[in-house]
Design a protein around this motif. Structure first.
Motif, PDB file in Angstrom:
ATOM      1  N   SER A 136      37.576  38.687  51.412  1.00 27.86           N
ATOM      2  CA  SER A 136      37.235  37.549  50.552  1.00 27.86           C
ATOM      3  C   SER A 136      35.953  37.800  49.761  1.00 27.86           C
ATOM      4  N   LYS A 140      37.069  38.422  45.235  1.00 25.03           N
ATOM      5  CA  LYS A 140      36.973  36.967  45.235  1.00 25.03           C
ATOM      6  C   LYS A 140      38.156  36.266  44.575  1.00 25.03           C
ATOM      7  N   LYS A 141      38.932  36.992  43.802  1.00 19.98           N
ATOM      8  CA  LYS A 141      40.104  36.390  43.156  1.00 19.98           C
ATOM      9  C   LYS A 141      41.285  36.254  44.117  1.00 19.98           C
ATOM     10  N   ILE A 142      41.193  36.949  45.236  1.00 22.86           N
ATOM     11  CA  ILE A 142      42.285  36.896  46.213  1.00 22.86           C
ATOM     12  C   ILE A 142      42.190  35.615  47.046  1.00 22.86           C
ATOM     13  N   ASN A 143      43.306  34.903  47.136  1.00 24.55           N
ATOM     14  CA  ASN A 143      43.385  33.670  47.923  1.00 24.55           C
ATOM     15  C   ASN A 143      44.287  33.939  49.131  1.00 24.55           C
ATOM     16  N   ILE A 144      43.688  34.202  50.279  1.00 21.00           N
ATOM     17  CA  ILE A 144      44.430  34.578  51.483  1.00 21.00           C
ATOM     18  C   ILE A 144      45.341  33.449  51.955  1.00 21.00           C
ATOM     19  N   LYS A 145      44.819  32.219  51.998  1.00 20.19           N
ATOM     20  CA  LYS A 145      45.616  31.084  52.481  1.00 20.19           C
ATOM     21  C   LYS A 145      46.836  30.850  51.602  1.00 20.19           C
ATOM     22  N   GLU A 146      46.633  30.922  50.302  1.00 25.38           N
ATOM     23  CA  GLU A 146      47.741  30.719  49.365  1.00 25.38           C
ATOM     24  C   GLU A 146      48.811  31.782  49.550  1.00 25.38           C
ATOM     25  N   PHE A 147      48.375  33.034  49.737  1.00 26.51           N
ATOM     26  CA  PHE A 147      49.322  34.138  49.955  1.00 26.51           C
ATOM     27  C   PHE A 147      50.123  33.925  51.237  1.00 26.51           C
ATOM     28  N   ASN A 149      50.724  31.196  52.881  1.00 27.22           N
ATOM     29  CA  ASN A 149      51.622  30.046  52.738  1.00 27.22           C
ATOM     30  C   ASN A 149      52.897  30.420  51.986  1.00 27.22           C
ATOM     31  N   SER A 150      52.755  31.331  51.037  1.00 26.27           N
ATOM     32  CA  SER A 150      53.916  31.758  50.247  1.00 26.27           C
ATOM     33  C   SER A 150      54.832  32.705  51.033  1.00 26.27           C
TER      34      SER A 150
END
Length: 324
Positions: A136, A140-147, A149-150
């Protein structure tokens, strides 16, 4: 060694890590020499065929349901130091599948990463926490939670296929293999090495088989086989050209080293596709192994071709027979 009710049988037992609590540390899934001996006695020494006999029986369709072979992946020094002496005691031979980049100046770091996780962290969850934080901070552009969830459905499938893995184990592998690329992964791990003051260049020679180790295994009657050059964790995602380069270079380096034709292989991380099988056939590989997981027990067929021979992870046998 039956695996399901469809009269299909696994014929290989797959091994990776061994420990002695001295030179080779205990790690996730590793076993010691005594456990290896117990496993051999459990499946029966007389059921374990040497590689040349196993290949001959496979090609002539004379393998019986009790016929087994031992297979070792990933070019690990612990296999030579711990498992090989036990095999010599029982006069057993095996397949050793070698990743050839470990013999070059630009070695794959897969085992270094594993060693680091177990040596510098008291538990895996602490490592995962540091890894996710470093990821993270670095990207910083990487969204772990969003990934994640998908990928909920894919994570559920992965869990069924690998019931021994924890939630964090699976999420880490998903992120490593599907969210970030190899360069990003290495960048993060090297930053973590530096943070923990880990001199990985000094350690690398202690983790992998040396050229002399491989020559010794070969001259002792063991079969040296392919396992790709750099061990991509998602081999199936490589294009045909890169897949071909991986195995051609792997074969070239190993054949020059042992001065023998390479006839066997195992699929790194169990990852391959139809293009892979065609490439292997074209370069003269006669036998290939894949791992069969718990979820595959109800498949109608588990040995789909001579390049997809089913093998079970040693951990399944150890769990089933309560070997400790």
């Amino acid at each position: 060694m039956y695996f399901n009710k469809k009269n299909n049988f696994f014929h290989g037992i797959m091994f990776h890590h061994f420990h002695d609590n001295k030179k080779h540390i205990k790690s996730q899934g590793s076993i010691n020499a005594k456990q290896f001996e117990k496993l051999i006695n459990c499946v029966g020494v007389n059921n374990i065929l040497p590689p040349h006999e196993f290949i001959k029986k496979l090609r002539t369709k004379k393998l019986k349901k009790n016929h087994l072979c031992l297979t070792f992946d990933d070019s690990l020094k612990c296999q030579f130091d711990i498992a090989f002496p036990v095999m010599e005691k029982f006069n057993l031979k095996a397949f050793f599948f070698v990743t050839s980049s470990t013999l070059t100046q630009n070695s794959d770091k897969l085992e270094l990463y594993r060693y680091f996780r177990h040596k510098f962290y008291s538990n895996m969850n602490q490592f995962y926490k540091d890894f996710f934080n470093m990821l993270s901070l670095s990207f910083k552009k990487i969204n772990i939670k969003e990934f994640l969830n998908s990928k909920k459905k894919l994570i559920q499938v992965f869990k069924k296929k690998h019931p021994m893995y924890t939630k964090n184990d699976i999420e880490f592998r998903m992120i490593r293999d599907r969210l970030i690329n190899k360069k990003m992964y290495e960048f993060i791990m090297l930053k973590m090495f530096k943070k923990k003051r880990f001199n990985y260049k000094k350690k690398i020679k202690e983790l992998y088989l040396s050229k002399d180790n491989i020559k010794s295994l070969s001259s002792s009657g063991n079969e040296i086989g392919l396992h790709s050059h750099t061990h991509p964790t998602m081999f199936e995602n490589l294009n045909q050209s890169n897949q071909k380069k991986e195995y051609q270079l792997n074969k070239k380096i190993l054949e020059k080293l042992i001065n023998k034709k390479i006839l066997s292989m195992s699929h790194p991380s169990g990852s391959y596709n139809q293009k892979t099988l065609k490439i292997l056939k074209n370069i003269g590989i006669k036998i290939g192994f894949k791992q069969i997981m718990t979820k595959d027990r109800n498949m109608k067929k588990i040995n789909n071709s001579t390049l997809e021979i089913a093998r079970a992870n040693h951990s399944e046998i150890i769990r089933k027979h309560k070997i400790n």
